[in-house]
Design an enzyme around this catalytic site. Structure first.
Site, PDB file in Angstrom:
ATOM      1  N   GLY A 373     -26.544  12.019  18.514  1.00 28.11           N
ATOM      2  CA  GLY A 373     -25.600  11.079  19.112  1.00 28.11           C
ATOM      3  C   GLY A 373     -24.605  10.555  18.080  1.00 28.11           C
ATOM      4  N   GLU A 397     -13.455  38.277  10.541  1.00 29.50           N
ATOM      5  CA  GLU A 397     -14.175  39.570  10.498  1.00 29.50           C
ATOM      6  C   GLU A 397     -14.525  40.066  11.897  1.00 29.50           C
ATOM      7  OE1 GLU A 397     -15.972  41.071   7.466  1.00 29.50           O
ATOM      8  OE2 GLU A 397     -14.540  39.974   6.323  1.00 29.50           O
TER       9      GLU A 397
HETATM   10  C1  LIG Z   1     -10.000  30.316   8.722  1.00 29.76           C
HETATM   11  C2  LIG Z   1      -9.648  31.747   8.958  1.00 29.76           C
HETATM   12  C3  LIG Z   1      -9.800  32.659   7.931  1.00 29.76           C
HETATM   13  C4  LIG Z   1      -9.435  33.990   8.136  1.00 29.76           C
HETATM   14  N1  LIG Z   1      -9.545  34.887   7.103  1.00 29.76           N
HETATM   15  C5  LIG Z   1      -9.047  36.128   7.232  1.00 29.76           C
HETATM   16  C6  LIG Z   1      -8.991  37.037   6.119  1.00 29.76           C
HETATM   17  O1  LIG Z   1      -9.460  36.733   5.021  1.00 29.76           O
HETATM   18  N2  LIG Z   1      -8.388  38.236   6.288  1.00 29.76           N
HETATM   19  C7  LIG Z   1      -7.849  38.616   7.478  1.00 29.76           C
HETATM   20  O2  LIG Z   1      -7.313  39.711   7.562  1.00 29.76           O
HETATM   21  N3  LIG Z   1      -7.921  37.802   8.565  1.00 29.76           N
HETATM   22  C8  LIG Z   1      -8.494  36.571   8.470  1.00 29.76           C
HETATM   23  N4  LIG Z   1      -8.531  35.725   9.551  1.00 29.76           N
HETATM   24  C9  LIG Z   1      -7.980  36.163  10.817  1.00 29.76           C
HETATM   25  C10 LIG Z   1      -9.057  36.499  11.837  1.00 29.76           C
HETATM   26  O3  LIG Z   1      -9.754  37.644  11.466  1.00 29.76           O
HETATM   27  C11 LIG Z   1      -8.343  36.627  13.186  1.00 29.76           C
HETATM   28  O4  LIG Z   1      -7.937  35.332  13.571  1.00 29.76           O
HETATM   29  C12 LIG Z   1      -9.233  37.234  14.238  1.00 29.76           C
HETATM   30  O5  LIG Z   1      -9.476  38.580  13.954  1.00 29.76           O
HETATM   31  C13 LIG Z   1      -8.617  37.132  15.642  1.00 29.76           C
HETATM   32  O6  LIG Z   1      -7.330  37.637  15.646  1.00 29.76           O
HETATM   33  P1  LIG Z   1      -6.121  36.789  16.279  1.00 29.76           P
HETATM   34  O7  LIG Z   1      -6.138  35.451  15.605  1.00 29.76           O
HETATM   35  O8  LIG Z   1      -4.881  37.568  16.210  1.00 29.76           O
HETATM   36  O9  LIG Z   1      -6.547  36.542  17.763  1.00 29.76           O
HETATM   37  P2  LIG Z   1      -6.348  37.542  19.027  1.00 29.76           P
HETATM   38  O10 LIG Z   1      -6.645  38.944  18.632  1.00 29.76           O
HETATM   39  O11 LIG Z   1      -4.994  37.244  19.568  1.00 29.76           O
HETATM   40  O12 LIG Z   1      -7.457  37.006  19.963  1.00 29.76           O
HETATM   41  C14 LIG Z   1      -7.366  35.778  20.694  1.00 29.76           C
HETATM   42  C15 LIG Z   1      -8.592  35.676  21.582  1.00 29.76           C
HETATM   43  O13 LIG Z   1      -8.631  36.810  22.494  1.00 29.76           O
HETATM   44  C16 LIG Z   1      -9.854  37.517  22.338  1.00 29.76           C
HETATM   45  N5  LIG Z   1      -9.628  38.946  22.498  1.00 29.76           N
HETATM   46  C17 LIG Z   1      -8.713  39.713  21.868  1.00 29.76           C
HETATM   47  N6  LIG Z   1      -8.823  41.000  22.259  1.00 29.76           N
HETATM   48  C18 LIG Z   1      -9.839  41.055  23.155  1.00 29.76           C
HETATM   49  C19 LIG Z   1     -10.436  42.100  23.936  1.00 29.76           C
HETATM   50  N7  LIG Z   1     -10.019  43.358  23.830  1.00 29.76           N
HETATM   51  N8  LIG Z   1     -11.453  41.771  24.760  1.00 29.76           N
HETATM   52  C20 LIG Z   1     -11.894  40.491  24.862  1.00 29.76           C
HETATM   53  N9  LIG Z   1     -11.364  39.460  24.160  1.00 29.76           N
HETATM   54  C21 LIG Z   1     -10.354  39.734  23.327  1.00 29.76           C
HETATM   55  C22 LIG Z   1     -10.332  37.193  20.934  1.00 29.76           C
HETATM   56  O14 LIG Z   1     -11.722  37.359  20.789  1.00 29.76           O
HETATM   57  C23 LIG Z   1      -9.897  35.739  20.785  1.00 29.76           C
HETATM   58  O15 LIG Z   1     -10.842  34.907  21.387  1.00 29.76           O
HETATM   59  C24 LIG Z   1      -8.929  34.407   9.392  1.00 29.76           C
HETATM   60  C25 LIG Z   1      -8.818  33.478  10.439  1.00 29.76           C
HETATM   61  C26 LIG Z   1      -9.166  32.174  10.242  1.00 29.76           C
HETATM   62  C27 LIG Z   1      -9.009  31.189  11.365  1.00 29.76           C
END
Ligand SMILES: Cc1cc2nc3c(=O)[nH]c(=O)nc-3n(C[C@H](O)[C@H](O)[C@H](O)COP(=O)(O)OP(=O)(O)OC[C@H]3O[C@@H](n4cnc5c(N)ncnc54)[C@H](O)[C@@H]3O)c2cc1C
Length: 420
Positions: A373, A397
């Site tokens: 809480g 990842e």
């Molecule tokens: C704090 C932080 C650290 C990070 N560090 C790194 C790093 O070191 N190197 C690096 O390269 N990236 C890094 N990232 C990026 C991270 O890997 C991406 O944010 C992640 O892979 C999602 O990609 P996006 O943000 O473009 O979201 P999107 O791909 O646009 O996804 C948005 C939502 O839609 C969902 N979605 C997308 N496609 C599908 C599908 N086919 N079916 C169902 N659901 C789907 C996703 O799961 C998510 O919930 C980091 C992100 C954060 C927030």
């Protein structure tokens, strides 16, 4: 055969790291959470010295560490490698201390892991040597772009070979790079940048390039303000006509044909690193459960194990269920890293472990705040911080959704194009 006993060298390391976590991380957790973008140099310098002392400059297991040969009873015996298993325990313990601070541990992080997974023996020797030097250095991996996160085929950062100089010329912008600033600006580190050498080839055209600190044309342009893991920087990086030697393309120096490799290199990296990210979530979960039980005990609520479930209170059932979740998630991690160590294909297990750990750490930290809480919600304790730190396990990842797709494809034997 999988053994569940912790190998002796790992147990010893874990003991030492628990002390580091208790004495160098926990007392400073709140400070670095509240002072985002301040760097915990005391911890970093200590860990650098400690890792050098045990000959583990890079946090990515090297080839030598994969082979264990020992003289025993006058015979030369071969033991199964434990490099990734050891890393899983190490990362779990450090994340139990503080997952944000763990992310700034020197030694190469995801960058070194990408070099390990995709580089040739010479490249590994060349690029990972910096993590054994006197001063700490950091590594990062940059895949994500504004239009390319889950869908890596949308990558736009390009690498074009200048035939006159035999250098790659790289242009583009990477976002959300964990440790991007520290890797490029706070030591002689590196960032592995994924770029396309053939935009028409989709994922097949993707290649990893080593961008070393100090490369002209590479600039950190933004640092994110985040919900959790605030001790670690998350950077945007612009590459403008950044030139790197031909051999900075990790893997074969030949320009591969369209249909070969490419994305496989990224997947090899993820298969190795996803269980390790899962391990960090397990560390946060364990920290949360331990504190929850301690706080409950202070209020006279002690969990009665071994009595029928219907006789337990609701809170006792909740805590026991959380412990079951934690244990089962950890077993998936151990299986996945054991497979990496033993060079068994583990895409399925790596993604499974990440999905489960992402779910478990989110649920456990949320439930702990709920059970305590107001005490869980205020900054008097670290429960609210761990609740904020937890969610990233399910995002970077590969998100939970993407890793579920990988699991489904592996089980159903579908290709990416058949199930997306
Ligand atoms: C704090 C932080 C650290 C990070 N560090 C790194 C790093 O070191 N190197 C690096 O390269 N990236 C890094 N990232 C990026 C991270 O890997 C991406 O944010 C992640 O892979 C999602 O990609 P996006 O943000 O473009 O979201 P999107 O791909 O646009 O996804 C948005 C939502 O839609 C969902 N979605 C997308 N496609 C599908 C599908 N086919 N079916 C169902 N659901 C789907 C996703 O799961 C998510 O919930 C980091 C992100 C954060 C927030």
């Amino acid at each position: 055969m999988i053994e569940f006993e912790i190998p002796k060298p790992i147990a010893q390391q874990r003991y030492l790291l628990t002390t580091v976590a208790e004495e160098m991380m926990r007392p400073h957790s709140r400070y670095f959470d509240e002072h985002e973008h301040e760097i915990p140099w005391d911890y970093i310098n200590f860990m650098h010295q400690a890792l050098q002392a045990v000959g583990a400059g890079s946090l990515a297991p090297s080839e030598e560490k994969k082979e264990i040969k020992k003289e025993e009873d006058g015979k030369r015996k071969k033991y199964p490698p434990i490099g990734y298993q050891s890393l899983a325990y190490l990362l779990e313990t450090l994340s139990w201390g503080d997952v944000g601070m763990y992310l700034v541990t020197p030694g190469g992080g995801l960058g070194a892991a990408a070099v390990e997974a995709t580089g040739t023996a010479e490249q590994k020797e060349k690029f990972l040597a910096r993590f054994q030097q006197e001063s700490p250095a950091f590594g990062a991996m940059a895949m994500t772009e504004s239009q390319c996160g889950s869908d890596t085929s949308a990558i736009r950062t390009s690498a074009v070979l200048d035939l006159d100089t035999n250098e790659w010329v790289i242009n583009g912008e990477k976002i959300f790079v964990t440790g991007g600033k520290m890797s490029l600006e706070d030591g002689d580190g590196l960032v592995v940048v994924w770029a396309t050498i053939d935009p028409s080839a989709g994922r097949a055209g993707m290649r990893p390039f080593v961008i070393e600190a100090g490369t002209p044309g590479v600039k950190v342009t933004k640092l994110e303000h985040k919900m959790g893991i605030r001790a670690s920087d998350t950077a945007s990086i612009v590459l403008q006509d950044a030139r790197v030697p031909f051999d900075n393309l990790l893997g074969s120096p030949e320009i591969p044909k369209k249909e070969t490799k490419g994305f496989k290199g990224a997947m090899a990296t993820f298969d190795a690193t996803r269980p390790l990210v899962a391990a960090t979530g397990i560390g946060v979960s364990r920290a949360t459960l331990e504190l929850l039980k301690e706080l409950l005990s202070q209020q006279g609520v002690n969990i009665r194990y071994g009595i029928p479930r219907q006789k337990l209170t609701n809170v006792e059932r909740d805590v026991i269920d959380m412990e079951i979740m934690l244990e089962s998630a950890w077993l998936l991690v151990i299986k996945a890293v054991w497979m990496t160590d033993n060079r068994k294909p583990n895409s399925l297990e790596a993604s499974m472990s990440k999905v489960r750990a992402g779910d478990v750490v989110t649920k456990i930290t949320q439930k702990a705040v709920e059970i305590m809480g107001p005490l869980g919600y205020t900054r008097d304790h670290l429960l609210e911080k761990w609740f904020r730190d937890a969610k990233i396990t399910d995002i970077y990842e590969g998100t939970g959704q993407i890793n579920r797709l990988v699991v489904a494809r592996n089980i159903l034997d579908y290709r990416g194009s058949q199930l997306r």
